[in-house]
Design a protein around this motif. Structure first.
Motif, PDB file in Angstrom:
ATOM      1  N   VAL A 180      18.534  -4.453   2.236  1.00 20.38           N
ATOM      2  CA  VAL A 180      19.885  -4.973   2.033  1.00 20.38           C
ATOM      3  C   VAL A 180      20.836  -3.821   1.730  1.00 20.38           C
ATOM      4  O   VAL A 180      20.544  -2.975   0.877  1.00 20.38           O
ATOM      5  CB  VAL A 180      19.918  -5.961   0.836  1.00 20.38           C
ATOM      6  CG1 VAL A 180      21.271  -6.658   0.770  1.00 20.38           C
ATOM      7  CG2 VAL A 180      18.789  -6.975   0.912  1.00 20.38           C
ATOM      8  N   ASP A 181      21.958  -3.798   2.435  1.00 16.70           N
ATOM      9  CA  ASP A 181      23.040  -2.893   2.072  1.00 16.70           C
ATOM     10  C   ASP A 181      23.785  -3.598   0.933  1.00 16.70           C
ATOM     11  O   ASP A 181      24.659  -4.439   1.166  1.00 16.70           O
ATOM     12  CB  ASP A 181      23.951  -2.668   3.296  1.00 16.70           C
ATOM     13  CG  ASP A 181      25.126  -1.761   2.974  1.00 16.70           C
ATOM     14  OD1 ASP A 181      25.481  -1.636   1.782  1.00 16.70           O
ATOM     15  OD2 ASP A 181      25.693  -1.191   3.916  1.00 16.70           O
TER      16      ASP A 181
ATOM     17  N   ALA B  54      23.656   6.870  -3.609  1.00 14.45           N
ATOM     18  CA  ALA B  54      23.261   5.631  -2.903  1.00 14.45           C
ATOM     19  C   ALA B  54      21.751   5.653  -2.703  1.00 14.45           C
ATOM     20  O   ALA B  54      21.248   5.725  -1.585  1.00 14.45           O
ATOM     21  CB  ALA B  54      23.991   5.527  -1.573  1.00 14.45           C
ATOM     22  N   GLN B  55      21.017   5.591  -3.820  1.00 16.77           N
ATOM     23  CA  GLN B  55      19.558   5.700  -3.736  1.00 16.77           C
ATOM     24  C   GLN B  55      18.942   4.381  -3.264  1.00 16.77           C
ATOM     25  O   GLN B  55      19.622   3.364  -3.124  1.00 16.77           O
ATOM     26  CB  GLN B  55      19.021   6.124  -5.103  1.00 16.77           C
ATOM     27  CG  GLN B  55      19.631   7.442  -5.557  1.00 16.77           C
ATOM     28  CD  GLN B  55      19.030   7.950  -6.853  1.00 16.77           C
ATOM     29  OE1 GLN B  55      17.822   7.962  -7.018  1.00 16.77           O
ATOM     30  NE2 GLN B  55      19.875   8.369  -7.777  1.00 16.77           N
ATOM     31  N   ILE B  56      17.623   4.454  -3.017  1.00 19.27           N
ATOM     32  CA  ILE B  56      16.930   3.293  -2.424  1.00 19.27           C
ATOM     33  C   ILE B  56      16.016   2.661  -3.468  1.00 19.27           C
ATOM     34  O   ILE B  56      15.157   3.334  -4.035  1.00 19.27           O
ATOM     35  CB  ILE B  56      16.099   3.748  -1.209  1.00 19.27           C
ATOM     36  CG1 ILE B  56      17.036   4.359  -0.160  1.00 19.27           C
ATOM     37  CG2 ILE B  56      15.282   2.600  -0.618  1.00 19.27           C
ATOM     38  CD1 ILE B  56      16.345   5.303   0.785  1.00 19.27           C
ATOM     39  N   LEU B  57      16.238   1.401  -3.704  1.00 17.87           N
ATOM     40  CA  LEU B  57      15.420   0.672  -4.682  1.00 17.87           C
ATOM     41  C   LEU B  57      14.422  -0.198  -3.919  1.00 17.87           C
ATOM     42  O   LEU B  57      14.808  -0.944  -3.024  1.00 17.87           O
ATOM     43  CB  LEU B  57      16.312  -0.196  -5.566  1.00 17.87           C
ATOM     44  CG  LEU B  57      15.640  -0.993  -6.679  1.00 17.87           C
ATOM     45  CD1 LEU B  57      16.626  -1.211  -7.827  1.00 17.87           C
ATOM     46  CD2 LEU B  57      15.079  -2.329  -6.217  1.00 17.87           C
TER      47      LEU B  57
ATOM     48  N   LEU C  13      24.407   3.594  -8.549  1.00 18.16           N
ATOM     49  CA  LEU C  13      23.668   4.644  -7.830  1.00 18.16           C
ATOM     50  C   LEU C  13      22.651   4.094  -6.831  1.00 18.16           C
ATOM     51  O   LEU C  13      21.791   4.815  -6.339  1.00 18.16           O
ATOM     52  CB  LEU C  13      22.942   5.602  -8.804  1.00 18.16           C
ATOM     53  CG  LEU C  13      23.818   6.288  -9.853  1.00 18.16           C
ATOM     54  CD1 LEU C  13      22.972   7.150 -10.789  1.00 18.16           C
ATOM     55  CD2 LEU C  13      24.892   7.147  -9.186  1.00 18.16           C
ATOM     56  N   ILE C  14      22.715   2.807  -6.541  1.00 17.85           N
ATOM     57  CA  ILE C  14      21.798   2.204  -5.562  1.00 17.85           C
ATOM     58  C   ILE C  14      22.611   1.712  -4.364  1.00 17.85           C
ATOM     59  O   ILE C  14      23.576   0.947  -4.527  1.00 17.85           O
ATOM     60  CB  ILE C  14      21.019   1.005  -6.174  1.00 17.85           C
ATOM     61  CG1 ILE C  14      20.179   1.445  -7.366  1.00 17.85           C
ATOM     62  CG2 ILE C  14      20.149   0.323  -5.111  1.00 17.85           C
ATOM     63  CD1 ILE C  14      19.080   2.444  -7.070  1.00 17.85           C
ATOM     64  N   GLY C  15      22.201   2.143  -3.153  1.00 12.94           N
ATOM     65  CA  GLY C  15      22.892   1.688  -1.945  1.00 12.94           C
ATOM     66  C   GLY C  15      22.084   0.672  -1.157  1.00 12.94           C
ATOM     67  O   GLY C  15      22.641  -0.192  -0.474  1.00 12.94           O
ATOM     68  N   THR C  16      20.748   0.795  -1.258  1.00 10.85           N
ATOM     69  CA  THR C  16      19.868  -0.072  -0.466  1.00 10.85           C
ATOM     70  C   THR C  16      18.789  -0.666  -1.357  1.00 10.85           C
ATOM     71  O   THR C  16      18.200   0.038  -2.173  1.00 10.85           O
ATOM     72  CB  THR C  16      19.181   0.754   0.644  1.00 10.85           C
ATOM     73  OG1 THR C  16      20.190   1.378   1.431  1.00 10.85           O
ATOM     74  CG2 THR C  16      18.308  -0.112   1.536  1.00 10.85           C
TER      75      THR C  16
END
Ligand code: COA
Length: 436
Positions: A166-167, A261-264, A289-292
Protein backbone atom coordinates in the motif's frame (compact mmCIF):
# COMPACT_ATOMS: atom_id res chain seq x y z
CA UNK A 1 -4.65 -42.08 19.02
CA UNK A 2 -1.89 -42.46 21.66
CA UNK A 3 -1.41 -39.57 24.08
CA UNK A 4 1.96 -39.05 22.45
CA UNK A 5 1.58 -38.45 18.73
CA UNK A 6 5.28 -39.10 18.23
CA UNK A 7 4.73 -42.69 19.39
CA UNK A 8 2.47 -43.52 16.40
CA UNK A 9 4.21 -46.07 14.18
CA UNK A 10 4.70 -45.61 10.43
CA UNK A 11 1.80 -46.80 8.25
CA UNK A 12 2.29 -50.57 7.75
CA UNK A 13 0.99 -50.63 4.14
CA UNK A 14 3.40 -47.92 2.99
CA UNK A 15 6.24 -49.43 5.05
CA UNK A 16 5.71 -52.78 3.29
CA UNK A 17 5.44 -51.15 -0.16
CA UNK A 18 8.71 -49.27 0.31
CA UNK A 19 10.46 -52.31 1.84
CA UNK A 20 9.68 -54.09 -1.43
CA UNK A 21 11.78 -51.40 -3.14
CA UNK A 22 14.69 -51.79 -0.70
CA UNK A 23 13.76 -48.76 1.41
CA UNK A 24 13.11 -48.60 5.15
CA UNK A 25 10.30 -46.37 6.42
CA UNK A 26 10.15 -45.64 10.12
CA UNK A 27 8.93 -43.13 12.68
CA UNK A 28 11.71 -41.03 14.19
CA UNK A 29 12.23 -41.38 17.96
CA UNK A 30 11.54 -37.87 19.29
CA UNK A 31 14.07 -38.41 22.11
CA UNK A 32 16.93 -39.43 19.79
CA UNK A 33 18.94 -36.23 19.18
CA UNK A 34 21.05 -37.70 16.37
CA UNK A 35 18.02 -39.06 14.52
CA UNK A 36 16.18 -35.75 14.87
CA UNK A 37 19.23 -33.83 13.58
CA UNK A 38 19.56 -36.16 10.57
CA UNK A 39 15.87 -35.77 9.76
CA UNK A 40 15.99 -31.95 10.00
CA UNK A 41 19.06 -32.00 7.74
CA UNK A 42 17.13 -34.06 5.14
CA UNK A 43 14.12 -31.74 5.36
CA UNK A 44 16.35 -28.65 4.93
CA UNK A 45 18.11 -30.25 1.97
CA UNK A 46 14.76 -31.05 0.35
CA UNK A 47 13.76 -27.37 0.38
CA UNK A 48 17.27 -26.15 -0.57
CA UNK A 49 17.77 -24.55 2.84
CA UNK A 50 21.14 -24.35 4.56
CA UNK A 51 22.23 -26.95 7.09
CA UNK A 52 20.39 -26.43 10.38
CA UNK A 53 22.31 -24.59 13.12
CA UNK A 54 22.40 -25.79 16.73
CA UNK A 55 20.15 -22.84 17.64
CA UNK A 56 17.59 -23.83 15.00
CA UNK A 57 17.62 -27.44 16.19
CA UNK A 58 17.13 -26.29 19.76
CA UNK A 59 14.16 -24.19 18.63
CA UNK A 60 12.50 -27.14 16.87
CA UNK A 61 13.39 -29.76 19.43
CA UNK A 62 10.20 -29.70 21.49
CA UNK A 63 8.00 -29.96 18.38
CA UNK A 64 9.11 -33.51 17.75
CA UNK A 65 6.96 -34.78 20.63
CA UNK A 66 3.94 -33.01 19.11
CA UNK A 67 4.16 -34.70 15.72
CA UNK A 68 4.64 -38.11 14.12
CA UNK A 69 7.88 -37.74 12.17
CA UNK A 70 8.56 -40.16 9.33
CA UNK A 71 11.85 -40.86 7.59
CA UNK A 72 12.49 -43.17 4.64
CA UNK A 73 16.02 -44.59 4.63
CA UNK A 74 18.21 -46.14 1.96
CA UNK A 75 20.61 -48.28 3.99
CA UNK A 76 22.87 -48.85 0.97
CA UNK A 77 24.03 -45.20 0.90
CA UNK A 78 27.41 -43.92 2.16
CA UNK A 79 25.50 -41.81 4.72
CA UNK A 80 22.50 -44.02 5.55
CA UNK A 81 21.53 -42.14 8.72
CA UNK A 82 20.10 -39.22 6.75
CA UNK A 83 16.64 -40.10 5.43
CA UNK A 84 16.06 -39.90 1.68
CA UNK A 85 12.47 -38.80 2.29
CA UNK A 86 10.65 -37.00 5.10
CA UNK A 87 7.12 -36.18 6.21
CA UNK A 88 5.56 -35.06 9.49
CA UNK A 89 1.95 -35.02 10.69
CA UNK A 90 -0.01 -33.95 13.76
CA UNK A 91 -3.63 -33.27 14.72
CA UNK A 92 -4.79 -29.64 14.53
CA UNK A 93 -8.17 -27.91 14.73
CA UNK A 94 -9.40 -26.38 11.46
CA UNK A 95 -12.22 -23.85 11.31
CA UNK A 96 -15.17 -24.34 8.95
CA UNK A 97 -18.07 -21.89 8.42
CA UNK A 98 -19.92 -22.13 11.74
CA UNK A 99 -17.90 -25.03 13.13
CA UNK A 100 -14.60 -26.84 13.23
CA UNK A 101 -13.01 -30.27 12.87
CA UNK A 102 -9.76 -31.79 14.00
CA UNK A 103 -7.63 -32.59 10.98
CA UNK A 104 -4.30 -34.29 10.32
CA UNK A 105 -1.86 -31.52 9.39
CA UNK A 106 0.92 -32.70 7.07
CA UNK A 107 4.22 -30.93 6.53
CA UNK A 108 7.87 -31.41 5.53
CA UNK A 109 7.15 -33.58 2.47
CA UNK A 110 10.52 -34.10 0.79
CA UNK A 111 12.15 -36.76 -1.36
CA UNK A 112 15.89 -36.56 -2.12
CA UNK A 113 16.66 -35.59 -5.74
CA UNK A 114 18.50 -38.90 -6.09
CA UNK A 115 15.34 -40.88 -5.27
CA UNK A 116 12.56 -38.81 -6.80
CA UNK A 117 9.87 -39.97 -9.23
CA UNK A 118 9.82 -43.53 -7.90
CA UNK A 119 6.56 -43.22 -6.00
CA UNK A 120 8.07 -42.44 -2.59
CA UNK A 121 6.01 -39.29 -2.06
CA UNK A 122 2.89 -41.20 -3.06
CA UNK A 123 3.66 -43.96 -0.53
CA UNK A 124 4.22 -41.38 2.21
CA UNK A 125 1.12 -39.31 1.40
CA UNK A 126 -1.22 -42.30 1.22
CA UNK A 127 0.32 -43.47 4.51
CA UNK A 128 -0.47 -40.11 6.11
CA UNK A 129 -4.09 -40.35 4.92
CA UNK A 130 -4.51 -43.86 6.35
CA UNK A 131 -2.95 -42.69 9.64
CA UNK A 132 -5.47 -39.84 9.82
CA UNK A 133 -8.38 -42.24 9.21
CA UNK A 134 -7.13 -44.66 11.87
CA UNK A 135 -6.79 -41.75 14.30
CA UNK A 136 -10.45 -40.86 13.62
CA UNK A 137 -9.62 -37.55 11.93
CA UNK A 138 -12.07 -36.70 9.11
CA UNK A 139 -9.77 -34.45 7.10
CA UNK A 140 -6.13 -33.85 6.17
CA UNK A 141 -4.64 -30.40 5.51
CA UNK A 142 -1.38 -29.03 4.19
CA UNK A 143 0.30 -25.95 2.73
CA UNK A 144 2.20 -26.49 -0.48
CA UNK A 145 5.35 -25.46 -2.33
CA UNK A 146 3.83 -26.33 -5.71
CA UNK A 147 0.14 -26.36 -6.60
CA UNK A 148 0.43 -29.31 -8.97
CA UNK A 149 1.34 -32.04 -6.50
CA UNK A 150 -1.57 -32.77 -4.17
CA UNK A 151 -4.75 -32.86 -6.29
CA UNK A 152 -3.94 -36.47 -7.20
CA UNK A 153 -4.27 -37.42 -3.53
CA UNK A 154 -7.68 -35.78 -3.23
CA UNK A 155 -6.57 -32.39 -1.83
CA UNK A 156 -8.09 -29.20 -3.17
CA UNK A 157 -7.33 -25.52 -2.46
CA UNK A 158 -9.65 -24.11 0.20
CA UNK A 159 -8.14 -20.72 1.02
CA UNK A 160 -6.48 -18.04 -1.09
CA UNK A 161 -3.82 -15.73 0.23
CA UNK A 162 -3.27 -12.18 -0.87
CA UNK A 163 0.08 -10.37 -0.69
CA UNK A 164 -0.22 -6.64 -1.22
CA UNK A 165 1.55 -3.34 -0.76
CA UNK A 166 0.00 0.00 0.00
CA UNK A 167 1.18 3.49 -0.84
CA UNK A 168 0.00 4.74 2.53
CA UNK A 169 0.69 8.41 1.77
CA UNK A 170 -1.84 8.34 -1.07
CA UNK A 171 -4.31 5.76 0.24
CA UNK A 172 -6.18 8.25 2.45
CA UNK A 173 -7.58 6.70 5.61
CA UNK A 174 -11.36 7.15 5.88
CA UNK A 175 -12.19 4.46 8.47
CA UNK A 176 -14.15 5.38 11.58
CA UNK A 177 -12.23 5.96 14.82
CA UNK A 178 -12.00 3.09 17.29
CA UNK A 179 -12.92 3.83 20.90
CA UNK A 180 -10.05 1.94 22.58
CA UNK A 181 -6.32 2.65 22.43
CA UNK A 182 -3.21 1.41 20.69
CA UNK A 183 0.05 0.94 22.56
CA UNK A 184 3.54 -0.26 21.73
CA UNK A 185 4.55 -3.23 23.86
CA UNK A 186 7.49 -5.58 24.31
CA UNK A 187 7.64 -9.06 22.82
CA UNK A 188 7.26 -10.49 26.31
CA UNK A 189 4.04 -8.55 26.95
CA UNK A 190 2.78 -9.37 23.44
CA UNK A 191 3.30 -13.07 24.11
CA UNK A 192 1.15 -13.00 27.26
CA UNK A 193 -2.03 -12.37 25.26
CA UNK A 194 -1.00 -13.59 21.81
CA UNK A 195 -2.21 -17.16 22.29
CA UNK A 196 -5.66 -16.12 23.53
CA UNK A 197 -6.09 -13.65 20.66
CA UNK A 198 -4.87 -16.13 18.06
CA UNK A 199 -7.19 -18.90 19.31
CA UNK A 200 -10.23 -16.62 19.43
CA UNK A 201 -9.55 -15.21 15.95
CA UNK A 202 -8.81 -18.68 14.59
CA UNK A 203 -12.14 -20.07 15.82
CA UNK A 204 -13.97 -17.21 14.05
CA UNK A 205 -12.08 -17.58 10.76
CA UNK A 206 -13.02 -20.36 8.31
CA UNK A 207 -9.86 -21.85 6.84
CA UNK A 208 -7.62 -21.00 9.77
CA UNK A 209 -5.69 -23.82 11.43
CA UNK A 210 -4.63 -24.12 15.08
CA UNK A 211 -0.91 -23.73 15.39
CA UNK A 212 1.40 -25.71 17.68
CA UNK A 213 4.95 -25.45 18.97
CA UNK A 214 7.69 -23.24 17.58
CA UNK A 215 5.59 -22.19 14.58
CA UNK A 216 3.59 -19.96 16.90
CA UNK A 217 6.68 -18.37 18.48
CA UNK A 218 8.12 -17.72 15.02
CA UNK A 219 5.30 -15.28 14.30
CA UNK A 220 7.04 -13.06 16.85
CA UNK A 221 10.55 -13.53 15.44
CA UNK A 222 12.38 -16.85 15.25
CA UNK A 223 14.32 -17.44 18.49
CA UNK A 224 17.22 -18.80 16.38
CA UNK A 225 17.44 -15.65 14.25
CA UNK A 226 18.65 -12.84 16.50
CA UNK A 227 18.94 -10.26 13.69
CA UNK A 228 15.38 -10.82 12.51
CA UNK A 229 14.10 -10.87 16.08
CA UNK A 230 15.67 -7.52 16.96
CA UNK A 231 13.78 -5.77 14.16
CA UNK A 232 10.31 -6.83 15.27
CA UNK A 233 7.98 -4.29 16.84
CA UNK A 234 4.74 -5.09 18.66
CA UNK A 235 1.61 -3.02 18.97
CA UNK A 236 -1.63 -3.90 20.72
CA UNK A 237 -5.17 -2.59 20.65
CA UNK A 238 -7.16 -2.62 23.91
CA UNK A 239 -10.89 -1.89 23.97
CA UNK A 240 -12.43 0.77 26.26
CA UNK A 241 -12.43 -1.69 29.17
CA UNK A 242 -8.70 -2.33 28.69
CA UNK A 243 -9.12 -5.83 27.24
CA UNK A 244 -6.61 -6.67 24.47
CA UNK A 245 -8.47 -7.22 21.18
CA UNK A 246 -5.71 -7.22 18.60
CA UNK A 247 -1.99 -7.39 18.03
CA UNK A 248 0.29 -6.46 15.15
CA UNK A 249 3.90 -7.53 14.66
CA UNK A 250 5.93 -5.62 12.09
CA UNK A 251 9.41 -4.61 11.03
CA UNK A 252 10.72 -1.73 8.98
CA UNK A 253 13.39 -1.76 6.29
CA UNK A 254 15.02 1.25 4.73
CA UNK A 255 14.18 2.56 1.29
CA UNK A 256 17.73 3.26 -0.01
CA UNK A 257 16.44 6.20 -2.09
CA UNK A 258 14.29 7.91 0.48
CA UNK A 259 14.90 7.51 4.20
CA UNK A 260 11.71 9.42 4.92
CA UNK A 261 9.60 6.81 3.10
CA UNK A 262 10.67 3.50 4.60
CA UNK A 263 8.97 0.15 4.05
CA UNK A 264 6.95 -1.46 6.81
CA UNK A 265 6.20 -5.18 6.59
CA UNK A 266 3.40 -6.64 8.64
CA UNK A 267 4.68 -9.97 9.97
CA UNK A 268 1.46 -10.87 11.67
CA UNK A 269 -1.78 -9.10 12.49
CA UNK A 270 -4.55 -10.68 14.53
CA UNK A 271 -7.75 -9.01 15.68
CA UNK A 272 -10.88 -10.27 17.40
CA UNK A 273 -13.05 -7.17 16.87
CA UNK A 274 -13.72 -4.80 13.99
CA UNK A 275 -12.56 -1.87 16.16
CA UNK A 276 -9.19 -3.56 16.71
CA UNK A 277 -8.84 -4.26 12.98
CA UNK A 278 -9.44 -0.61 12.08
CA UNK A 279 -7.28 0.79 14.87
CA UNK A 280 -4.24 -1.38 14.11
CA UNK A 281 -4.30 -0.84 10.35
CA UNK A 282 -4.72 2.89 10.92
CA UNK A 283 -1.70 2.91 13.25
CA UNK A 284 0.35 1.11 10.57
CA UNK A 285 -0.82 3.47 7.82
CA UNK A 286 -0.14 6.70 9.69
CA UNK A 287 3.39 6.13 11.01
CA UNK A 288 5.90 8.88 10.25
CA UNK A 289 8.80 7.98 7.94
CA UNK A 290 6.82 5.14 6.32
CA UNK A 291 5.85 5.30 2.64
CA UNK A 292 4.86 1.70 1.94
CA UNK A 293 3.13 -0.96 4.01
CA UNK A 294 3.36 -4.58 2.85
CA UNK A 295 1.38 -7.56 4.10
CA UNK A 296 0.97 -11.19 3.12
CA UNK A 297 -1.27 -14.18 3.94
CA UNK A 298 -4.19 -11.76 3.98
CA UNK A 299 -7.76 -12.51 2.93
CA UNK A 300 -9.11 -11.86 -0.54
CA UNK A 301 -11.90 -9.78 1.00
CA UNK A 302 -10.05 -7.54 3.47
CA UNK A 303 -12.28 -4.81 4.92
CA UNK A 304 -9.14 -2.66 4.46
CA UNK A 305 -10.19 -2.02 0.86
CA UNK A 306 -13.17 -0.09 2.22
CA UNK A 307 -11.23 1.86 4.83
CA UNK A 308 -9.27 4.02 2.38
CA UNK A 309 -10.31 6.76 -0.01
CA UNK A 310 -8.11 5.43 -2.79
CA UNK A 311 -8.35 1.60 -2.95
CA UNK A 312 -6.14 1.63 -6.05
CA UNK A 313 -3.23 2.37 -3.72
CA UNK A 314 -3.62 -1.18 -2.35
CA UNK A 315 -1.73 -3.08 -5.00
CA UNK A 316 -2.08 -6.88 -5.04
CA UNK A 317 1.36 -8.39 -5.67
CA UNK A 318 0.29 -12.01 -5.51
CA UNK A 319 -2.91 -13.96 -5.10
CA UNK A 320 -2.61 -17.68 -4.68
CA UNK A 321 -4.04 -20.73 -3.04
CA UNK A 322 -2.67 -21.42 0.43
CA UNK A 323 -4.46 -24.10 2.52
CA UNK A 324 -5.22 -27.39 0.79
CA UNK A 325 -7.64 -29.85 2.39
CA UNK A 326 -8.63 -33.47 1.75
CA UNK A 327 -11.89 -34.90 3.07
CA UNK A 328 -11.58 -38.41 4.51
CA UNK A 329 -14.97 -38.75 6.26
CA UNK A 330 -17.63 -36.84 4.31
CA UNK A 331 -20.57 -37.15 6.79
CA UNK A 332 -18.33 -36.01 9.69
CA UNK A 333 -17.09 -32.85 7.98
CA UNK A 334 -20.40 -31.99 6.32
CA UNK A 335 -22.20 -32.12 9.67
CA UNK A 336 -19.46 -30.11 11.45
CA UNK A 337 -20.34 -26.82 9.74
CA UNK A 338 -23.50 -24.71 9.47
CA UNK A 339 -25.32 -23.75 6.28
CA UNK A 340 -27.11 -20.77 4.79
CA UNK A 341 -30.62 -21.80 5.91
CA UNK A 342 -33.16 -24.58 5.40
CA UNK A 343 -32.75 -26.75 2.31
CA UNK A 344 -31.55 -30.02 0.91
CA UNK A 345 -28.68 -31.05 -1.31
CA UNK A 346 -27.09 -34.31 -2.37
CA UNK A 347 -23.41 -34.70 -3.13
CA UNK A 348 -22.15 -37.58 -5.28
CA UNK A 349 -18.45 -37.70 -4.36
CA UNK A 350 -16.02 -39.69 -6.51
CA UNK A 351 -12.87 -40.69 -4.64
CA UNK A 352 -10.41 -43.02 -6.42
CA UNK A 353 -8.72 -43.74 -3.08
CA UNK A 354 -12.09 -44.73 -1.60
CA UNK A 355 -12.00 -42.72 1.66
CA UNK A 356 -14.87 -40.32 0.91
CA UNK A 357 -16.54 -42.05 -2.04
CA UNK A 358 -20.34 -42.16 -1.93
CA UNK A 359 -23.62 -40.30 -2.10
CA UNK A 360 -24.34 -37.96 0.81
CA UNK A 361 -27.61 -36.19 1.49
CA UNK A 362 -27.59 -32.94 3.46
CA UNK A 363 -30.83 -31.70 5.06
CA UNK A 364 -30.55 -28.34 6.79
CA UNK A 365 -32.97 -26.52 9.10
CA UNK A 366 -33.64 -22.78 9.31
CA UNK A 367 -30.78 -22.38 11.81
CA UNK A 368 -28.44 -23.92 9.23
CA UNK A 369 -27.77 -27.10 11.21
CA UNK A 370 -27.38 -30.16 9.01
CA UNK A 371 -28.39 -33.79 9.14
CA UNK A 372 -26.08 -35.70 6.83
CA UNK A 373 -26.65 -39.29 5.75
CA UNK A 374 -25.09 -41.70 3.32
CA UNK A 375 -27.78 -42.15 0.66
CA UNK A 376 -28.54 -44.93 -1.80
CA UNK A 377 -30.56 -42.78 -4.16
CA UNK A 378 -31.97 -39.28 -3.96
CA UNK A 379 -34.17 -36.75 -5.65
CA UNK A 380 -33.78 -32.98 -5.73
CA UNK A 381 -30.66 -30.85 -6.18
CA UNK A 382 -27.52 -32.92 -6.71
CA UNK A 383 -23.89 -32.08 -7.41
CA UNK A 384 -21.58 -34.74 -8.83
CA UNK A 385 -17.97 -33.93 -7.96
CA UNK A 386 -14.47 -35.37 -7.61
CA UNK A 387 -13.19 -35.59 -4.03
CA UNK A 388 -10.57 -32.84 -4.50
CA UNK A 389 -13.42 -30.33 -4.94
CA UNK A 390 -15.36 -31.43 -1.88
CA UNK A 391 -13.15 -29.48 0.56
CA UNK A 392 -13.21 -26.25 -1.52
CA UNK A 393 -17.03 -26.37 -1.45
CA UNK A 394 -17.11 -27.38 2.22
CA UNK A 395 -15.05 -24.33 3.26
CA UNK A 396 -17.39 -22.13 1.23
CA UNK A 397 -14.72 -20.07 -0.52
CA UNK A 398 -15.55 -21.07 -4.07
CA UNK A 399 -18.89 -20.95 -5.82
CA UNK A 400 -20.43 -24.19 -7.08
CA UNK A 401 -21.72 -22.14 -10.04
CA UNK A 402 -18.12 -21.24 -10.90
CA UNK A 403 -16.98 -24.86 -10.66
CA UNK A 404 -19.93 -25.93 -12.82
CA UNK A 405 -19.06 -23.24 -15.38
CA UNK A 406 -15.50 -24.60 -15.41
CA UNK A 407 -16.89 -28.08 -16.09
CA UNK A 408 -15.28 -29.41 -12.91
CA UNK A 409 -18.55 -30.44 -11.23
CA UNK A 410 -21.89 -31.51 -12.69
CA UNK A 411 -25.40 -30.44 -11.70
CA UNK A 412 -28.27 -32.95 -11.96
CA UNK A 413 -30.52 -30.12 -13.14
CA UNK A 414 -29.88 -26.50 -14.06
CA UNK A 415 -29.99 -24.41 -10.87
CA UNK A 416 -28.60 -27.14 -8.58
CA UNK A 417 -25.28 -25.27 -8.30
CA UNK A 418 -27.15 -22.11 -7.28
CA UNK A 419 -28.99 -24.13 -4.62
CA UNK A 420 -25.66 -25.49 -3.42
CA UNK A 421 -24.24 -21.97 -3.21
CA UNK A 422 -27.20 -20.77 -1.13
CA UNK A 423 -26.33 -23.42 1.43
CA UNK A 424 -22.54 -23.65 1.22
CA UNK A 425 -21.08 -20.19 0.59
CA UNK A 426 -19.27 -18.67 3.57
CA UNK A 427 -20.21 -15.12 4.60
CA UNK A 428 -16.48 -14.30 4.75
CA UNK A 429 -13.83 -15.75 2.48
CA UNK A 430 -11.88 -18.50 4.24
CA UNK A 431 -8.27 -17.60 5.00
CA UNK A 432 -5.27 -19.30 6.58
CA UNK A 433 -3.17 -16.72 8.43
CA UNK A 434 0.01 -18.79 8.96
CA UNK A 435 2.23 -21.41 7.30
CA UNK A 436 2.74 -24.91 8.64
C1 COA B 1 7.63 -33.05 -4.64
C2 COA B 1 8.34 -34.32 -4.19
C3 COA B 1 8.04 -34.57 -2.70
C4 COA B 1 7.82 -35.49 -5.03
O1 COA B 1 8.41 -36.69 -4.58
P1 COA B 1 8.51 -38.00 -5.52
O2 COA B 1 8.86 -39.14 -4.65
O3 COA B 1 9.37 -37.70 -6.68
O4 COA B 1 7.00 -38.16 -6.02
P2 COA B 1 6.36 -39.51 -6.60
O5 COA B 1 7.40 -40.27 -7.38
O6 COA B 1 5.68 -40.26 -5.52
O7 COA B 1 5.30 -38.92 -7.56
C5 COA B 1 3.97 -38.83 -7.21
C6 COA B 1 3.24 -38.10 -8.27
O8 COA B 1 3.49 -36.69 -8.14
C7 COA B 1 4.01 -36.16 -9.35
N1 COA B 1 4.99 -35.17 -8.96
C8 COA B 1 6.08 -35.37 -8.23
N2 COA B 1 6.72 -34.23 -8.04
C9 COA B 1 6.02 -33.27 -8.64
C10 COA B 1 6.18 -31.87 -8.79
N3 COA B 1 7.22 -31.23 -8.24
N4 COA B 1 5.25 -31.20 -9.48
C11 COA B 1 4.21 -31.84 -10.01
N5 COA B 1 4.00 -33.17 -9.91
C12 COA B 1 4.91 -33.87 -9.23
C13 COA B 1 4.60 -37.35 -10.08
O9 COA B 1 4.61 -37.11 -11.45
C14 COA B 1 3.64 -38.47 -9.69
O10 COA B 1 2.46 -38.38 -10.47
P3 COA B 1 1.55 -39.68 -10.75
O11 COA B 1 1.34 -40.38 -9.45
O12 COA B 1 0.30 -39.08 -11.30
O13 COA B 1 2.32 -40.48 -11.73
C15 COA B 1 9.87 -34.18 -4.37
O14 COA B 1 10.16 -33.93 -5.72
C16 COA B 1 10.52 -33.10 -3.52
O15 COA B 1 10.96 -33.38 -2.41
N6 COA B 1 10.58 -31.83 -3.99
C17 COA B 1 11.19 -30.75 -3.23
C18 COA B 1 10.43 -30.43 -1.94
C19 COA B 1 8.96 -30.13 -2.21
O16 COA B 1 8.62 -29.38 -3.09
N7 COA B 1 8.10 -30.73 -1.39
C20 COA B 1 6.67 -30.52 -1.45
C21 COA B 1 6.34 -29.72 -0.26
S1 COA B 1 4.71 -29.13 -0.27
Amino acid sequence: MPAEISALPADPTSTAALAGRGLRMSAIDATDDAAVRAWVEADARGFHDGAPTDEFLAELRDDFVLQRTIGVFDDTLADPAIPIATVAGWPAPVTLPGGEVDAWAISAVTVAPTHRRRGIARAMLEGELRTAVEAGLPMAVLTVSEATIYGRYGFGPVTWASRFEVDVRRAGWVGADAPGRVQLISREIAMTTARTLFDEARRATPGDVGIVGHRFDRLFGAPSDAAERRKRRFVRYDDESGTPRGLAVYHVSEDPHDWSAQILEVDYLVTTTDDAYRALWRYLFELDLIGTVKASLRSTDEPLTWLVANPRMIRTLELREHLWARVLDAPAVLSARTYGGAGSLTLRVRDPLGFADGVFSIETDAAGTARVAQAEASSGPLIDLPVDLLAPLLFGGVSAATLAAAGRITERAPGDAATADGLLRSARQPVLTTWF
